[in-house]
Motif scaffolding. Structure first.
Motif, PDB file in Angstrom:
ATOM      1  N   LEU A  93      37.600  32.284  46.187  1.00  0.00           N
ATOM      2  CA  LEU A  93      37.162  33.524  45.525  1.00  0.00           C
ATOM      3  C   LEU A  93      36.047  33.137  44.560  1.00  0.00           C
ATOM      4  CD1 LEU A  93      37.628  36.584  44.849  1.00  0.00           C
ATOM      5  CD2 LEU A  93      39.173  35.827  43.052  1.00  0.00           C
ATOM      6  N   ILE A  94      34.827  33.484  44.939  1.00  0.00           N
ATOM      7  CA  ILE A  94      33.687  32.971  44.168  1.00  0.00           C
ATOM      8  C   ILE A  94      33.174  33.963  43.120  1.00  0.00           C
ATOM      9  CG2 ILE A  94      31.767  33.722  45.660  1.00  0.00           C
ATOM     10  CD1 ILE A  94      30.673  30.817  45.268  1.00  0.00           C
ATOM     11  N   ARG A  95      33.735  35.171  43.099  1.00  0.00           N
ATOM     12  CA  ARG A  95      33.186  36.211  42.222  1.00  0.00           C
ATOM     13  C   ARG A  95      33.177  35.828  40.740  1.00  0.00           C
ATOM     14  NH1 ARG A  95      34.587  40.807  41.555  1.00  0.00           N
ATOM     15  NH2 ARG A  95      32.573  41.777  41.804  1.00  0.00           N
ATOM     16  N   PRO A  96      34.247  35.216  40.199  1.00  0.00           N
ATOM     17  CA  PRO A  96      34.176  34.829  38.777  1.00  0.00           C
ATOM     18  C   PRO A  96      33.055  33.815  38.525  1.00  0.00           C
ATOM     19  CG  PRO A  96      36.456  34.848  39.535  1.00  0.00           C
ATOM     20  CD  PRO A  96      35.596  34.999  40.758  1.00  0.00           C
ATOM     21  N   THR A  97      32.879  32.870  39.442  1.00  0.00           N
ATOM     22  CA  THR A  97      31.846  31.849  39.283  1.00  0.00           C
ATOM     23  C   THR A  97      30.449  32.452  39.376  1.00  0.00           C
ATOM     24  OG1 THR A  97      33.306  30.256  40.344  1.00  0.00           O
ATOM     25  CG2 THR A  97      30.973  29.697  40.300  1.00  0.00           C
ATOM     26  N   LEU A  98      30.281  33.334  40.344  1.00  0.00           N
ATOM     27  CA  LEU A  98      28.946  33.853  40.647  1.00  0.00           C
ATOM     28  C   LEU A  98      28.496  34.965  39.710  1.00  0.00           C
ATOM     29  CD1 LEU A  98      27.029  33.009  42.902  1.00  0.00           C
ATOM     30  CD2 LEU A  98      28.028  34.770  44.364  1.00  0.00           C
ATOM     31  N   TYR A  99      29.430  35.849  39.355  1.00  0.00           N
ATOM     32  CA  TYR A  99      29.032  37.020  38.546  1.00  0.00           C
ATOM     33  C   TYR A  99      29.825  37.134  37.249  1.00  0.00           C
ATOM     34  CZ  TYR A  99      28.333  38.374  43.498  1.00  0.00           C
ATOM     35  OH  TYR A  99      28.028  38.404  44.835  1.00  0.00           O
ATOM     36  N   ASP A 100      30.532  36.087  36.857  1.00  0.00           N
ATOM     37  CA  ASP A 100      31.444  36.202  35.712  1.00  0.00           C
ATOM     38  C   ASP A 100      32.395  37.379  35.899  1.00  0.00           C
ATOM     39  OD1 ASP A 100      30.592  34.018  34.163  1.00  0.00           O
ATOM     40  OD2 ASP A 100      28.820  35.162  33.537  1.00  0.00           O
ATOM     41  N   ALA A 101      32.773  37.644  37.129  1.00  0.00           N
ATOM     42  CA  ALA A 101      33.617  38.817  37.405  1.00  0.00           C
ATOM     43  C   ALA A 101      35.010  38.626  36.817  1.00  0.00           C
ATOM     44  CB  ALA A 101      33.715  39.030  38.908  1.00  0.00           C
ATOM     45  N   TYR A 102      35.570  39.728  36.325  1.00  0.00           N
ATOM     46  CA  TYR A 102      36.900  39.705  35.722  1.00  0.00           C
ATOM     47  C   TYR A 102      37.933  40.106  36.768  1.00  0.00           C
ATOM     48  CZ  TYR A 102      40.413  40.430  32.051  1.00  0.00           C
ATOM     49  OH  TYR A 102      41.524  40.342  31.254  1.00  0.00           O
ATOM     50  N   HIS A 103      38.851  39.216  37.069  1.00  0.00           N
ATOM     51  CA  HIS A 103      39.960  39.540  37.979  1.00  0.00           C
ATOM     52  C   HIS A 103      41.255  39.362  37.196  1.00  0.00           C
ATOM     53  CE1 HIS A 103      38.029  39.856  42.003  1.00  0.00           C
ATOM     54  NE2 HIS A 103      37.054  39.247  41.355  1.00  0.00           N
ATOM     55  N   ARG A 104      42.035  40.422  37.144  1.00  0.00           N
ATOM     56  CA  ARG A 104      43.315  40.308  36.436  1.00  0.00           C
ATOM     57  C   ARG A 104      44.187  39.270  37.130  1.00  0.00           C
ATOM     58  NH1 ARG A 104      45.755  46.073  35.161  1.00  0.00           N
ATOM     59  NH2 ARG A 104      46.647  44.874  33.461  1.00  0.00           N
ATOM     60  N   THR A 105      44.901  38.508  36.328  1.00  0.00           N
ATOM     61  CA  THR A 105      45.695  37.404  36.854  1.00  0.00           C
ATOM     62  C   THR A 105      47.048  37.427  36.145  1.00  0.00           C
ATOM     63  OG1 THR A 105      43.679  36.142  37.225  1.00  0.00           O
ATOM     64  CG2 THR A 105      45.703  34.871  37.098  1.00  0.00           C
ATOM     65  N   TRP A 106      48.115  37.317  36.908  1.00  0.00           N
ATOM     66  CA  TRP A 106      49.450  37.426  36.280  1.00  0.00           C
ATOM     67  C   TRP A 106      50.469  36.699  37.158  1.00  0.00           C
ATOM     68  CZ3 TRP A 106      49.457  39.069  31.492  1.00  0.00           C
ATOM     69  CH2 TRP A 106      50.656  39.417  30.862  1.00  0.00           C
ATOM     70  N   PRO A 107      51.514  36.112  36.576  1.00  0.00           N
ATOM     71  CA  PRO A 107      52.530  35.461  37.418  1.00  0.00           C
ATOM     72  C   PRO A 107      53.240  36.473  38.328  1.00  0.00           C
ATOM     73  CG  PRO A 107      52.850  34.949  35.089  1.00  0.00           C
ATOM     74  CD  PRO A 107      51.815  36.008  35.147  1.00  0.00           C
ATOM     75  N   LEU A 108      53.696  35.972  39.470  1.00  0.00           N
ATOM     76  CA  LEU A 108      54.417  36.851  40.399  1.00  0.00           C
ATOM     77  C   LEU A 108      55.717  37.355  39.794  1.00  0.00           C
ATOM     78  CD1 LEU A 108      52.582  36.603  42.763  1.00  0.00           C
ATOM     79  CD2 LEU A 108      54.450  35.722  44.125  1.00  0.00           C
TER      80      LEU A 108
END
Ligand code: LLP
Length: 437
Positions: A320-335
């Motif tokens: 998943l390159i979006r954070p690297t490429l565009y500083d994109a914010y993806h929510r992240t949380w434990p299962l």
């Protein structure tokens, strides 16, 4: 309805804990069977999103062409084709994919600044609906190939309207400094010379402004500019029958309410109606973005005496390159977590560390400092072996993935209500070298 949601477990031994479900399937059950990293999509979410656009724009009965670049998996394309979707392709490879699943070529539009002669011939031979043409030289090439094949090919001129979509610079496409589309003056010149091209039927105008676009205003501005240009087309005896407004419809990456298809429709429909043209749309992200997540397992926790804590996981920027490429914010949380998944996150604000949480960087194993999924993020305390979900990863996730660092790519799984199936196998090391001589 949210197709990825945390549900409270009501039975022992995990009573009270929140666990992630995709529709009616416990995500951990999927992971136990397929491993990590894994992309997981909700088939239901994909169809719900497609239908939301279809319903919002129903008064114009548009041709909706799913933008294949956002997620080109065959099963996903087939699911959409069966729901009536057409396709927006940008390469011979994407066209090959949609033909392979039996998509109707008369619902396929072909964009891109550098279509080569082989791709053009392949598309003409397969009777696609329309080329979105991005330069006069490309138009001449299409005309030549069409004439050789004894065909007349329908085209739209992709206009660069010089409208700011107010999104990331690297995903802005409709401003004058961008390589995409044709300015109005050059488009006027093409109209005057249209008779020179017997293999071409100029039948449409196309714009794609950028992505994601969070307000309706850029679409309105661009449509007004296109409308002003229509009399010039008429003047040269060219009847524009189709207006294609491209993609770019936003999704919420933070849980906040954002502009929805009905909002876009409210502003766009009256303007298209005025033109008397048929509408074509090319949504990608809206259909698949929030219909997919990426699951990764924590390999190590690393703390430094500088006060940094890293959660090192088994997915990386190659997945998943979006954070690297565009500083994109993806929510992240434990299962699984006792700390409830926040309804909304505010990326711009200073993180508030509540009980049971801490500030960490979620990173991958790739040898690049930019291999970071989440920086200074508040997360429930996790340990090695725990599973994390990276949300909103259905669009431009797998489709932009690579084998960098010789990492086999993740598998892709589709959930359909109560069951799930693998729609792309995890790559192996053997796959990595299979084409090398
Ligand atoms: N039509 C054309 C001509 C496009 O170039 C694109 C996207 C779309 C439609 C679909 O846009 P959507 O509805 O998905 O926003 N990799 C970036 C996005 C680049 C989009 C390129 N073109 C990302 O991860 O955000």
């Amino acid at each position: 309805m949210n197709h990825f949601e945390y549900r409270k477990i009501v039975n022992p031994p995990f009573f009270g804990r929140n666990e992630l479900f995709c529709d009616n399937v416990r995500v951990e059950d999927i992971v136990s069977s397929v491993g990590t990293p894994a992309y997981i999509y909700s088939g239901k979410a994909i169809l719900t999103n497609f239908n939301e656009i279809k319903d919002a724009f129903a008064p114009l009965n548009p041709l909706i062409c799913f933008s294949v670049k956002s997620n080109s998996n065959l099963t996903i394309c087939k699911t959409l084709a069966e729901a009536g979707s057409g396709f927006d392709v940008v390469s011979g490879g994407e066209l090959y994919r949609v033909l392979k699943i039996g998509a109707d070529p008369s619902k396929v539009v072909f964009a891109g600044v550098g279509k080569n002669s082989n791709e053009i011939r392949y598309a003409i031979e397969n009777n696609i609906f329309m080329f979105n043409v991005e330069s006069q030289n490309e138009l001449e090439n299409i005309n030549k190939i069409a004439t050789d094949l004894n065909k007349i090919v329908r085209i739209a001129l992709r206009i660069n309207p010089d409208v700011d979509p107010r999104t990331h610079a690297k995903t802005t496409t409709g401003k004058k400094e961008n390589k995409f589309g044709i300015d109005f003056v050059t488009a006027g010149k093409i109209l005057r010379q249209a008779r020179k091209y017997p293999g071409i039927k100029l039948a449409g105008l196309h714009v794609h402004l950028g992505s994601p676009i969070y307000t309706t205003e850029p679409y309105v501005k661009a449509l007004k500019k296109l409308t002003k240009f229509l009399p010039e087309c008429n003047q040269y005896g060219i009847k524009i029958e189709y207006i294609n407004i491209g993609g770019g419809y936003c999704i919420s990456y933070t849980g906040e309410e954002v502009t929805r298809p009905a909002d876009y429709a409210m502003d766009i429909i009256p303007l298209v109606r005025q033109t008397g043209c048929k509408l074509i749309m090319e949504p990608g992200r809206f259909i698949v973005g929030n219909a997919g997540i990426l699951i990764t397992r924590v390999t190590y926790i690393k703390e430094s005496s500088y006060g940094k804590k890293f959660v090192i996981c088994d997915a990386a920027m190659n997945d998943l390159i979006r954070p690297t490429l565009y500083d994109a914010y993806h929510r992240t949380w434990p299962l699984k977590s006792n700390v409830p998944y926040p309804k909304i996150e505010y990326p711009e604000e200073k993180p508030i560390v509540k009980r049971g949480t801490e500030v960490v960087d979620v990173v991958g194993p790739v040898c690049e400092s930019s291999d970071v999924f989440a920086k200074n993020r508040v997360l429930p305390k996790v340990k090695e072996g725990d599973l994390l979900a990276i949300f909103s990863a259905g669009a431009y996730g797998f489709s932009m993935s690579s084998n960098y660092n010789s990492r086999p790519r993740a598998c892709e799984i589709m959930v359909n209500g109560e069951s799930f199936s693998t729609i792309r196998k995890r790559e192996t090391c053997e796959d990595l070298i299979s084409l090398e001589l």
